[in-house]
Write a protein that holds these residues in place. Structure first.
Motif, short mmCIF file in Angstrom:
data_model
loop_
_atom_site.label_atom_id
_atom_site.label_comp_id
_atom_site.label_asym_id
_atom_site.label_seq_id
_atom_site.Cartn_x
_atom_site.Cartn_y
_atom_site.Cartn_z
N MET A 1 30.95 0.30 48.93
CA MET A 1 31.02 1.06 47.69
C MET A 1 31.94 2.26 47.89
N GLU A 2 32.88 2.46 46.95
CA GLU A 2 33.76 3.61 47.01
C GLU A 2 33.64 4.43 45.73
N TYR A 3 33.76 5.72 45.89
CA TYR A 3 33.64 6.67 44.78
C TYR A 3 34.96 7.39 44.57
N ASN A 4 35.23 7.77 43.33
CA ASN A 4 36.45 8.50 43.00
C ASN A 4 36.18 10.00 43.11
N VAL A 5 36.69 10.61 44.16
CA VAL A 5 36.47 12.02 44.43
C VAL A 5 37.75 12.80 44.13
N VAL A 6 37.67 13.75 43.23
CA VAL A 6 38.86 14.52 42.85
C VAL A 6 38.97 15.84 43.61
N GLU A 7 37.85 16.33 44.13
CA GLU A 7 37.86 17.54 44.95
C GLU A 7 36.73 17.47 45.97
N PHE A 28 33.27 14.50 41.48
CA PHE A 28 33.63 13.14 41.10
C PHE A 28 34.46 13.12 39.83
N ALA A 29 35.27 12.09 39.69
CA ALA A 29 36.10 11.93 38.50
C ALA A 29 35.27 11.32 37.37
N GLY A 30 35.59 11.73 36.15
CA GLY A 30 35.06 11.06 34.97
C GLY A 30 33.75 11.61 34.46
N LYS A 41 38.05 19.72 32.48
CA LYS A 41 38.55 18.58 31.69
C LYS A 41 39.55 17.75 32.48
N TRP A 42 40.29 18.42 33.33
CA TRP A 42 41.29 17.70 34.13
C TRP A 42 40.66 16.59 34.98
N ALA A 43 39.40 16.81 35.41
CA ALA A 43 38.72 15.82 36.27
C ALA A 43 38.27 14.60 35.48
N ASP A 47 43.96 9.34 34.15
CA ASP A 47 44.95 9.22 35.22
C ASP A 47 44.80 10.29 36.30
N VAL A 48 43.63 10.93 36.35
CA VAL A 48 43.44 11.98 37.35
C VAL A 48 43.57 11.40 38.76
N LYS A 49 44.22 12.15 39.65
CA LYS A 49 44.39 11.70 41.02
C LYS A 49 43.06 11.84 41.76
N ALA A 50 42.60 10.74 42.34
CA ALA A 50 41.30 10.75 43.03
C ALA A 50 41.42 10.06 44.38
N GLU A 51 40.61 10.54 45.31
CA GLU A 51 40.53 9.94 46.63
C GLU A 51 39.37 8.96 46.66
N LYS A 52 39.61 7.76 47.15
CA LYS A 52 38.55 6.77 47.29
C LYS A 52 37.77 7.07 48.56
N MET A 53 36.46 7.32 48.40
CA MET A 53 35.62 7.65 49.54
C MET A 53 34.34 6.83 49.49
N SER A 54 33.95 6.32 50.63
CA SER A 54 32.68 5.60 50.73
C SER A 54 31.55 6.61 50.94
#
Length: 222
Positions: A1-7, A28-30, A41-43, A47-54
């Motif tokens: 499982m991977e999560y979209n982490v923006v910060e 997390f994004a979204g 709101k940016w998060a 198209d927000v840039k996110a890092e995939k993290m388990s």
């Protein structure tokens, strides 16, 4: 499982019971809501840039900081697919204390039985100025305990009146921590204090977003 982490970053808690204490943040994004005053709101942009993290990646990052307070935020953490896997992993680490900042629209009951140590919840109740009150899961107000908190972000006296009604109806001041948090730049905190005094609002705390006074109010990663 991977999560979209923006910060992901270490800072101090700007709000809540641990204001001023060190904390590590995972954002997390979204989000499923769109509040008028949202400061992230940016998060929530598609198209927000996110890092995939388990779950392992996130846990190892938290451990690497040496900080025991953990805040999961967003976006909306509970709206992340597979979030239970991460929460269960973190619950098994006795060296950390996990708080989830959630927007109040998602049922928290399924997460209350996480063991051996469930996360605490800082649960928003969105008021009229947010434009999102109709999305609140009102049953959440029956689930919170002294380990949790309910936060009312207030931008007007109508908001404060409504918050007072909700606090009284669900006796929130008797069973959990309750905060008034002014929309930054929209209402004078002095006016909130005077309201609290004139309505004898014992058991309610005024909180200011400390990070917005230390750093620029729009600065990220703090």
């Amino acid at each position: 499982m991977e999560y979209n982490v923006v910060e992901k970053f270490a800072s101090i808690n700007g709000e809540g019971a641990k204001t001023g204490q060190l904390a590590v943040f995972i954002r997390f994004a979204g989000c499923n809501l769109s509040c008028s005053y949202c400061d992230t709101k940016w998060a929530n942009e598609a198209d927000v840039k996110a890092e995939k993290m388990s779950a392992q990646d996130i846990h190892e990052y938290i451990q690497s900081t040496g900080i025991s307070n953990v805040t999961l935020t967003g976006g909306e953490p509970l709206n992340q697919y597979g979030i239970m896997e991460l929460l269960q992993r973190l619950a098994e680490d006795s060296s950390i204390d996990v708080e989830i900042e959630t927007n109040g629209s998602i049922d928290i009951e399924p997460f209350l039985n996480i063991s051996p140590r469930r996360p605490s919840f800082t649960l928003d109740y969105k008021l009229g100025s947010s434009g999102m009150e109709s999305y609140m899961d009102i049953e959440n107000l029956t689930c919170v305990s002294k380990r949790d908190a309910v936060k009312f972000v207030v931008g007007s006296f109508d908001d404060i009146d409504r918050a007072k009604d909700v606090i009284e109806e669900y006796e929130l001041d008797k069973k959990t921590r309750v905060y008034f948090s002014p929309v930054f730049g929209e209402i004078d905190p002095v006016e909130i204090v005077e309201y609290m005094k004139s309505h004898y609002m014992n058991g309610v705390s005024l909180q200011l977003q400390l990070h917005k006074f230390i750093w620029d109010s729009d600065k990220r990663g703090v």
